[in-house]
Design an enzyme around this catalytic site. Sequence first.
Site, PDB file in Angstrom:
ATOM      1  N   GLY A 201       0.792  -1.226   0.000  1.00  0.00           N
ATOM      2  CA  GLY A 201       0.000   0.000   0.000  1.00  0.00           C
ATOM      3  C   GLY A 201       0.822   1.272   0.000  1.00  0.00           C
TER       4      GLY A 201
ATOM      5  N   GLY B  39       3.868  -3.191  -3.845  1.00  0.00           N
ATOM      6  CA  GLY B  39       3.807  -3.425  -5.287  1.00  0.00           C
ATOM      7  C   GLY B  39       4.083  -2.119  -6.006  1.00  0.00           C
TER       8      GLY B  39
ATOM      9  CE1 TYR C 236      -9.057   0.229  -9.186  1.00  0.00           C
ATOM     10  CE2 TYR C 236      -7.259   0.809 -10.657  1.00  0.00           C
ATOM     11  CZ  TYR C 236      -7.978  -0.147  -9.969  1.00  0.00           C
ATOM     12  OH  TYR C 236      -7.611  -1.460 -10.054  1.00  0.00           O
TER      13      TYR C 236
ATOM     14  CB  CYS D 165     -15.247   2.065 -29.915  1.00  0.00           C
ATOM     15  SG  CYS D 165     -16.476   2.811 -30.929  1.00  0.00           S
ATOM     16  CD  GLU D 166     -16.356   1.077 -23.283  1.00  0.00           C
ATOM     17  OE1 GLU D 166     -16.676   1.677 -22.240  1.00  0.00           O
ATOM     18  OE2 GLU D 166     -16.140  -0.140 -23.347  1.00  0.00           O
TER      19      GLU D 166
HETATM   20  N1  LLP Z   1      -0.589  -7.376  -0.947  1.00  0.00           N
HETATM   21  C1  LLP Z   1      -1.853  -7.709  -1.233  1.00  0.00           C
HETATM   22  C2  LLP Z   1      -2.487  -8.837  -0.552  1.00  0.00           C
HETATM   23  C3  LLP Z   1      -2.561  -6.967  -2.195  1.00  0.00           C
HETATM   24  O1  LLP Z   1      -3.808  -7.300  -2.492  1.00  0.00           O
HETATM   25  C4  LLP Z   1      -1.917  -5.883  -2.850  1.00  0.00           C
HETATM   26  C5  LLP Z   1      -2.619  -5.094  -3.861  1.00  0.00           C
HETATM   27  C6  LLP Z   1      -0.571  -5.593  -2.504  1.00  0.00           C
HETATM   28  C7  LLP Z   1       0.046  -6.360  -1.537  1.00  0.00           C
HETATM   29  C8  LLP Z   1       0.200  -4.489  -3.154  1.00  0.00           C
HETATM   30  O2  LLP Z   1      -0.378  -3.251  -2.994  1.00  0.00           O
HETATM   31  P1  LLP Z   1       0.427  -1.917  -3.420  1.00  0.00           P
HETATM   32  O3  LLP Z   1       1.669  -1.857  -2.577  1.00  0.00           O
HETATM   33  O4  LLP Z   1       0.757  -2.036  -4.844  1.00  0.00           O
HETATM   34  O5  LLP Z   1      -0.513  -0.813  -3.118  1.00  0.00           O
HETATM   35  N2  LLP Z   1      -5.020  -1.919  -9.539  1.00  0.00           N
HETATM   36  C9  LLP Z   1      -5.036  -0.954  -8.446  1.00  0.00           C
HETATM   37  C10 LLP Z   1      -4.357  -1.459  -7.222  1.00  0.00           C
HETATM   38  C11 LLP Z   1      -4.898  -2.777  -6.728  1.00  0.00           C
HETATM   39  C12 LLP Z   1      -4.118  -3.310  -5.564  1.00  0.00           C
HETATM   40  C13 LLP Z   1      -4.632  -4.611  -5.140  1.00  0.00           C
HETATM   41  N3  LLP Z   1      -3.862  -5.221  -4.099  1.00  0.00           N
HETATM   42  C14 LLP Z   1      -4.414   0.356  -8.938  1.00  0.00           C
HETATM   43  O6  LLP Z   1      -4.052   0.452 -10.116  1.00  0.00           O
HETATM   44  O7  LLP Z   1      -4.297   1.308  -8.175  1.00  0.00           O
END
Ligand code: LLP
Length: 417
Positions: free
Chosen positions: A231, A276, A317, A342-343
């Site tokens: 996060g 991530g 989002y 096309c949206e």
């Molecule tokens: N661990 C778990 C269990 C998760 O579900 C996630 C992300 C992470 C770690 C890594 O989160 P980060 O550090 O990247 O925030 N597609 C969305 C984000 C979805 C994240 C889902 N889970 C976006 O583009 O913002």
Amino acid sequence: MGKINTKVTDSVNFFMGNKPADLTAKYGSPLYVYNEKILRERCRDIKNLVTYPHFSINYSAKANSNLAFLEIVREEGLNVDAMSPGEIFVELKAGFKPEQIFYISNNVSKEEMQFAIDHNITISVDSLSQLEQYGQLNPGGKVAARFNGGIGAGHHEKVVTAGKKTKFAINPENIPEFKEILKKYDLKLVGINQHIGSLFMDGSKYVEGVKAILHIAKEFDNLEFVDLGGGFGIPYEKLNDQPRLDLASLGKELDEVFKEFAAEYGREITFKVEPGRYISAECSVLLGTVHAIKHNHEDKYAGTDIGFNVLQRPIMYDSHHDIEVYNDSEKIEDITVVGNICESGDIIAKHRMCPEMHVGDTIGVLDAGAYGYCMASNYNNRLRPAEVLIRENGEVQLIREKDKLEDLLKGMKGLND
Ligand code: LLP
């Protein structure tokens, strides 16, 4: 230097002498461009988050699972988490050992669980019924479990993964039943984990979440680890000088919480985090080309080849990504930047103040490395772009080919095939 058109990429020497238009001419437009040096720097930032000795970083590969990308992350000494057998498969290919992979499963079939068991990968389950399933498949085995500490956070309601409104994790009130199932199948609980949600810029919610999960951890003896989730946010509004997440003070607070917990628990267990976005977002710029300029009523539009099949975040989002324009315009104007899908929702940036664009210009969508390519699709039967890596010496290496037209037929059978 200092020009708004290239302010952010210049400040980090992103292209290292390569011209954006030359890159798209060679590899096609749109194009995901990565910078190896920045990726390595982000890995190191997080590695140095705390001084507590038993600390491990599981890069959350869902944000970007390109093979070369994962190889760099591995070289930097990070571990990984996985969300599917597909991610496990690619991570093993990238050279991660089974013990470096943590599978955070969510509503998975027996076959999927068995895949991880067969590969000796630690699995986290996130419901009592999935713990039952695990017990049946692997009695006497080791397992981890995801708990909901009650604290959620995130940049959009779709990415808040703890608290009262989420499908994820086990509620602490179910701990007695949870323990019964562990006993029934003679399972050893090696760790617990959580993920409060994605993208916080202020560490206080995360620390609050950490305290909540550690409170739950005290319910279990002999844990080897607690995984605190990801996060960690990045500043998407760099053109507005948005400040960075203060990792130094977050790290300091975490250090204190870890030491306090170790003293109370009687053992220095391992703490893990799962970033991530923090690792992957900022090392990538998504290049595209302007193919049309037009006025529709009050609004001026730049029509580009960056449709939401290439970058979903804005439509999914309402996410903001800064845009650079690789030309010499000094005039700044209000423009809506759209794609070629096309949206009507196919908008990358609405009413953005940008350098004046012309047909043929190359533009860059910044901070595109997290949840960019991995969420791309072939919608409208468009081809997914190539990915290239600017190596530390400035050389450009292709790390994923652009789709070909034939790829659109892969696995498909006509009536007479
Ligand atoms: N661990 C778990 C269990 C998760 O579900 C996630 C992300 C992470 C770690 C890594 O989160 P980060 O550090 O990247 O925030 N597609 C969305 C984000 C979805 C994240 C889902 N889970 C976006 O583009 O913002």
